[in-house]
Design a protein around this motif. Structure first.
Motif, PDB file in Angstrom:
ATOM      1  N   PRO A 137      41.356  23.131  13.121  1.00  0.00           N
ATOM      2  CA  PRO A 137      40.155  22.358  13.355  1.00  0.00           C
ATOM      3  C   PRO A 137      39.003  23.221  13.786  1.00  0.00           C
ATOM      4  N   LEU A 138      38.574  24.163  13.121  1.00  0.00           N
ATOM      5  CA  LEU A 138      37.304  25.010  13.500  1.00  0.00           C
ATOM      6  C   LEU A 138      36.210  24.262  13.739  1.00  0.00           C
ATOM      7  N   PRO A 139      35.366  24.658  14.673  1.00  0.00           N
ATOM      8  CA  PRO A 139      34.051  24.013  14.802  1.00  0.00           C
ATOM      9  C   PRO A 139      32.839  24.913  13.807  1.00  0.00           C
ATOM     10  N   HIS A 140      31.778  24.251  13.778  1.00  0.00           N
ATOM     11  CA  HIS A 140      30.771  25.017  13.520  1.00  0.00           C
ATOM     12  C   HIS A 140      30.258  25.959  14.621  1.00  0.00           C
ATOM     13  N   PRO A 141      29.998  27.030  14.354  1.00  0.00           N
ATOM     14  CA  PRO A 141      29.398  27.980  15.347  1.00  0.00           C
ATOM     15  C   PRO A 141      28.119  27.151  16.186  1.00  0.00           C
ATOM     16  N   ALA A 142      28.214  27.294  17.504  1.00  0.00           N
ATOM     17  CA  ALA A 142      26.995  26.592  18.035  1.00  0.00           C
ATOM     18  C   ALA A 142      26.666  27.470  19.388  1.00  0.00           C
ATOM     19  N   THR A 143      25.462  27.386  19.810  1.00  0.00           N
ATOM     20  CA  THR A 143      24.953  28.052  21.141  1.00  0.00           C
ATOM     21  C   THR A 143      24.260  26.904  21.728  1.00  0.00           C
ATOM     22  N   TYR A 144      24.466  26.657  22.924  1.00  0.00           N
ATOM     23  CA  TYR A 144      23.530  25.535  23.767  1.00  0.00           C
ATOM     24  C   TYR A 144      23.324  26.557  25.002  1.00  0.00           C
ATOM     25  N   VAL A 145      21.995  25.971  25.471  1.00  0.00           N
ATOM     26  CA  VAL A 145      21.548  26.319  26.889  1.00  0.00           C
ATOM     27  C   VAL A 145      21.414  24.918  27.644  1.00  0.00           C
ATOM     28  N   ILE A 146      22.296  24.833  28.669  1.00  0.00           N
ATOM     29  CA  ILE A 146      22.146  23.376  29.423  1.00  0.00           C
ATOM     30  C   ILE A 146      21.756  23.795  30.973  1.00  0.00           C
ATOM     31  N   ASP A 147      20.708  23.076  31.273  1.00  0.00           N
ATOM     32  CA  ASP A 147      19.968  23.451  32.411  1.00  0.00           C
ATOM     33  C   ASP A 147      20.930  22.650  33.707  1.00  0.00           C
ATOM     34  N   LYS A 148      20.313  23.039  34.819  1.00  0.00           N
ATOM     35  CA  LYS A 148      21.371  22.606  36.096  1.00  0.00           C
ATOM     36  C   LYS A 148      21.525  21.331  36.312  1.00  0.00           C
ATOM     37  N   GLU A 149      20.506  20.519  35.422  1.00  0.00           N
ATOM     38  CA  GLU A 149      20.717  18.799  35.536  1.00  0.00           C
ATOM     39  C   GLU A 149      21.723  18.490  34.530  1.00  0.00           C
ATOM     40  N   GLY A 150      22.122  19.461  33.642  1.00  0.00           N
ATOM     41  CA  GLY A 150      22.910  18.815  32.525  1.00  0.00           C
ATOM     42  C   GLY A 150      22.284  18.637  31.250  1.00  0.00           C
ATOM     43  N   VAL A 151      20.968  18.897  31.110  1.00  0.00           N
ATOM     44  CA  VAL A 151      20.033  18.660  30.073  1.00  0.00           C
ATOM     45  C   VAL A 151      20.067  19.792  29.016  1.00  0.00           C
ATOM     46  N   VAL A 152      20.414  19.457  27.850  1.00  0.00           N
ATOM     47  CA  VAL A 152      20.414  20.528  26.891  1.00  0.00           C
ATOM     48  C   VAL A 152      18.870  21.150  26.435  1.00  0.00           C
ATOM     49  N   ARG A 153      18.810  22.120  26.513  1.00  0.00           N
ATOM     50  CA  ARG A 153      17.423  22.914  26.456  1.00  0.00           C
ATOM     51  C   ARG A 153      17.191  23.499  25.289  1.00  0.00           C
ATOM     52  N   TYR A 154      18.285  23.872  24.528  1.00  0.00           N
ATOM     53  CA  TYR A 154      18.473  24.730  23.388  1.00  0.00           C
ATOM     54  C   TYR A 154      19.709  24.503  22.670  1.00  0.00           C
ATOM     55  N   ARG A 155      19.644  24.283  21.507  1.00  0.00           N
ATOM     56  CA  ARG A 155      20.586  23.988  20.631  1.00  0.00           C
ATOM     57  C   ARG A 155      20.681  24.926  19.387  1.00  0.00           C
ATOM     58  N   PHE A 156      21.594  25.746  19.048  1.00  0.00           N
ATOM     59  CA  PHE A 156      21.565  26.398  17.678  1.00  0.00           C
ATOM     60  C   PHE A 156      23.138  26.193  17.079  1.00  0.00           C
ATOM     61  N   VAL A 157      23.040  25.356  15.933  1.00  0.00           N
ATOM     62  CA  VAL A 157      24.173  25.491  15.168  1.00  0.00           C
ATOM     63  C   VAL A 157      24.013  25.698  13.642  1.00  0.00           C
ATOM     64  N   GLU A 158      25.041  26.262  13.391  1.00  0.00           N
ATOM     65  CA  GLU A 158      24.935  27.182  11.938  1.00  0.00           C
ATOM     66  C   GLU A 158      26.387  26.935  11.203  1.00  0.00           C
ATOM     67  N   VAL A 159      26.337  26.619  10.026  1.00  0.00           N
ATOM     68  CA  VAL A 159      27.445  26.466   9.085  1.00  0.00           C
ATOM     69  C   VAL A 159      28.123  27.685   8.886  1.00  0.00           C
ATOM     70  N   ASP A 160      27.124  28.841   8.810  1.00  0.00           N
ATOM     71  CA  ASP A 160      27.750  30.204   8.451  1.00  0.00           C
ATOM     72  C   ASP A 160      27.855  31.039   9.821  1.00  0.00           C
ATOM     73  N   TYR A 161      29.342  31.057  10.242  1.00  0.00           N
ATOM     74  CA  TYR A 161      29.783  31.779  11.529  1.00  0.00           C
ATOM     75  C   TYR A 161      28.874  32.960  11.452  1.00  0.00           C
ATOM     76  N   ARG A 162      28.421  33.589  10.448  1.00  0.00           N
ATOM     77  CA  ARG A 162      27.892  35.185  10.439  1.00  0.00           C
ATOM     78  C   ARG A 162      26.398  34.896  11.093  1.00  0.00           C
ATOM     79  N   VAL A 163      25.717  33.718  10.919  1.00  0.00           N
ATOM     80  CA  VAL A 163      24.420  33.552  11.527  1.00  0.00           C
ATOM     81  C   VAL A 163      24.483  33.076  12.757  1.00  0.00           C
ATOM     82  N   ARG A 164      23.947  33.795  13.807  1.00  0.00           N
ATOM     83  CA  ARG A 164      23.886  33.565  15.286  1.00  0.00           C
ATOM     84  C   ARG A 164      22.555  33.853  15.874  1.00  0.00           C
ATOM     85  N   PRO A 165      22.209  33.226  16.833  1.00  0.00           N
ATOM     86  CA  PRO A 165      21.019  33.343  17.436  1.00  0.00           C
ATOM     87  C   PRO A 165      20.705  34.735  18.275  1.00  0.00           C
TER      88      PRO A 165
END
Length: 111
Positions: free
Chosen positions: A71-99
């Motif tokens: 069960p591989l996920p889509h690659p993703a990058t999240y930035v979550i602040d100290k209050e638990g709020v997602v401030r940045y989300r990057f999800v890509e189907v192609d695992y070679r594409v990253r921020p």
């Protein structure tokens, strides 16, 4: 994105990097060993095991095209602040594409 080179000293004390993988603890250790073998340095960030893909499912990252036994996920990058709020989300189907580190750093510096 090279996580070990992501954080400058001024952000390192206030920022936690966490990676999540569907690998079990044995698979995680193999990954750590493989990363360390590249340059002789183990990762200096937290690597969590999620073999039941609870986090993957919670964030809606399940890859329906993954093999049924892996069960591989889509690659993703999240930035979550100290209050638990997602401030940045990057999800890509192609695992070679990253921020880039610069993309993530821009968000971190704005917090």
């Amino acid at each position: 994105m090279e996580l070990r080179a992501l954080l400058p000293d001024d952000l390192a004390d206030e920022t936690e990097i966490v990676t999540i993988s569907v690998d079990d603890s044995e698979g995680m250790q193999l990954m750590i060993d493989r990363v360390a073998a590249d340059d002789g340095v183990e990762p200096d960030f937290i690597m969590l095991s999620d073999p039941d893909h609870r986090v993957i499912d919670r964030y809606g990252l399940f890859n329906p095209d993954a093999p049924p036994n892996r069960p591989l996920p889509h690659p993703a990058t999240y930035v979550i602040d100290k209050e638990g709020v997602v401030r940045y989300r990057f999800v890509e189907v192609d695992y070679r594409v990253r921020p880039t580190n610069e993309d993530v750093l821009e968000v971190l510096k704005a917090l």
